[in-house]
Design a protein around this motif. Structure first.
Motif, PDB file in Angstrom:
ATOM      1  N   GLU A  73       0.833  -1.205   0.000  1.00 32.99           N
ATOM      2  CA  GLU A  73       0.000   0.000   0.000  1.00 32.99           C
ATOM      3  C   GLU A  73       0.869   1.258   0.000  1.00 32.99           C
ATOM      4  O   GLU A  73       0.640   2.192  -0.768  1.00 32.99           O
ATOM      5  N   TRP A  76       2.741   1.484  -3.643  1.00 35.23           N
ATOM      6  CA  TRP A  76       1.994   1.880  -4.834  1.00 35.23           C
ATOM      7  C   TRP A  76       1.455   3.303  -4.704  1.00 35.23           C
ATOM      8  O   TRP A  76       1.460   4.062  -5.675  1.00 35.23           O
ATOM      9  N   LYS A  77       1.011   3.681  -3.511  1.00 34.53           N
ATOM     10  CA  LYS A  77       0.474   5.042  -3.368  1.00 34.53           C
ATOM     11  C   LYS A  77       1.579   6.089  -3.476  1.00 34.53           C
ATOM     12  O   LYS A  77       1.384   7.137  -4.091  1.00 34.53           O
ATOM     13  N   THR A  78       2.719   5.801  -2.892  1.00 37.95           N
ATOM     14  CA  THR A  78       3.838   6.742  -2.994  1.00 37.95           C
ATOM     15  C   THR A  78       4.286   6.873  -4.451  1.00 37.95           C
ATOM     16  O   THR A  78       4.530   7.985  -4.940  1.00 37.95           O
ATOM     17  N   TRP A  80       2.457   6.283  -7.177  1.00 37.71           N
ATOM     18  CA  TRP A  80       1.424   6.952  -7.954  1.00 37.71           C
ATOM     19  C   TRP A  80       1.447   8.461  -7.690  1.00 37.71           C
ATOM     20  O   TRP A  80       1.353   9.265  -8.621  1.00 37.71           O
ATOM     21  N   LEU A  81       1.563   8.820  -6.413  1.00 41.51           N
ATOM     22  CA  LEU A  81       1.608  10.254  -6.094  1.00 41.51           C
ATOM     23  C   LEU A  81       2.817  10.929  -6.735  1.00 41.51           C
ATOM     24  O   LEU A  81       2.713  12.040  -7.257  1.00 41.51           O
ATOM     25  N   ASN A 101      -8.364  10.949  -6.669  1.00 41.96           N
ATOM     26  CA  ASN A 101      -7.517   9.808  -6.320  1.00 41.96           C
ATOM     27  C   ASN A 101      -6.327  10.259  -5.466  1.00 41.96           C
ATOM     28  O   ASN A 101      -5.946   9.582  -4.515  1.00 41.96           O
ATOM     29  N   ALA A 102      -5.758  11.405  -5.790  1.00 38.51           N
ATOM     30  CA  ALA A 102      -4.638  11.928  -5.002  1.00 38.51           C
ATOM     31  C   ALA A 102      -5.081  12.207  -3.569  1.00 38.51           C
ATOM     32  O   ALA A 102      -4.358  11.892  -2.614  1.00 38.51           O
ATOM     33  N   CYS A 105      -5.253   8.943  -1.867  1.00 35.11           N
ATOM     34  CA  CYS A 105      -3.915   8.365  -1.675  1.00 35.11           C
ATOM     35  C   CYS A 105      -3.092   9.096  -0.629  1.00 35.11           C
ATOM     36  O   CYS A 105      -2.155   8.523  -0.071  1.00 35.11           O
ATOM     37  N   VAL A 108      -1.734   7.878   2.799  1.00 38.77           N
ATOM     38  CA  VAL A 108      -0.523   7.069   2.920  1.00 38.77           C
ATOM     39  C   VAL A 108       0.492   7.711   3.868  1.00 38.77           C
ATOM     40  O   VAL A 108       1.363   7.016   4.389  1.00 38.77           O
TER      41      VAL A 108
END
Length: 145
Positions: A73, A76-78, A80-81, A101-102, A105, A108
């Motif tokens: 988690e 992937w979030k880091t 994607w951001l 979405n940001a 996210c 995180v």
């Protein structure tokens, strides 16, 4: 010897609970009561998130054994951001769906404070991995037919 404090275990459980409830409320209604057939990516994402939610539920009982779920988690979030949201935001091209979405996210930022990093280092980075082949002088174990 207790490697991780009881307080930290409760923090982990709270994180798993937050993920489980959040994803459960968001994902399962879409899976159980689809309004229309899914396109490939939508179906894949929904099923992956549902599986992730189920794995997070296991984390309530086994918070340390399920740490890879939280590490995934965080990763992937880091990513994607940093790779999607930040460049779009900094260039002024972040659209509404990516902005939403940001926002989701950004939760995180809690994870680095919940994850027991000493445990992660000891068990995932410095601990020897499992062997790649059978031990010398021992026959390889084969599954029963």
């Amino acid at each position: 010897m207790n490697e991780v404090s009881l307080f930290r275990l409760y923090l982990l459980r709270a994180m798993y609970l937050l993920v489980s409830i959040g994803l459960g409320l968001l994902i399962w209604p879409q899976i159980l009561f689809p309004s229309q057939p899914w396109e490939l990516k939508q179906g894949v994402v929904l099923c992956m998130l549902a599986a992730f939610q189920l794995m997070a539920m296991l984390g309530l009982r086994y918070p340390l054994q399920m740490l890879p779920v939280l590490l995934w988690e965080l990763a992937w979030k880091t990513l994607w951001l940093g790779v999607v949201a930040w460049p779009q935001w900094s260039s002024g091209t972040l659209d509404a769906s990516n902005r939403a979405n940001a926002s989701a996210c950004l939760w995180v930022v809690i994870l680095p404070f919940v994850i027991p990093w000493g445990y992660v280092v000891r068990h995932y980075l410095t601990k020897p991995g499992e062997r790649w082949r059978s031990a010398k002088g021992h026959a390889a174990v084969t599954p029963a037919a």
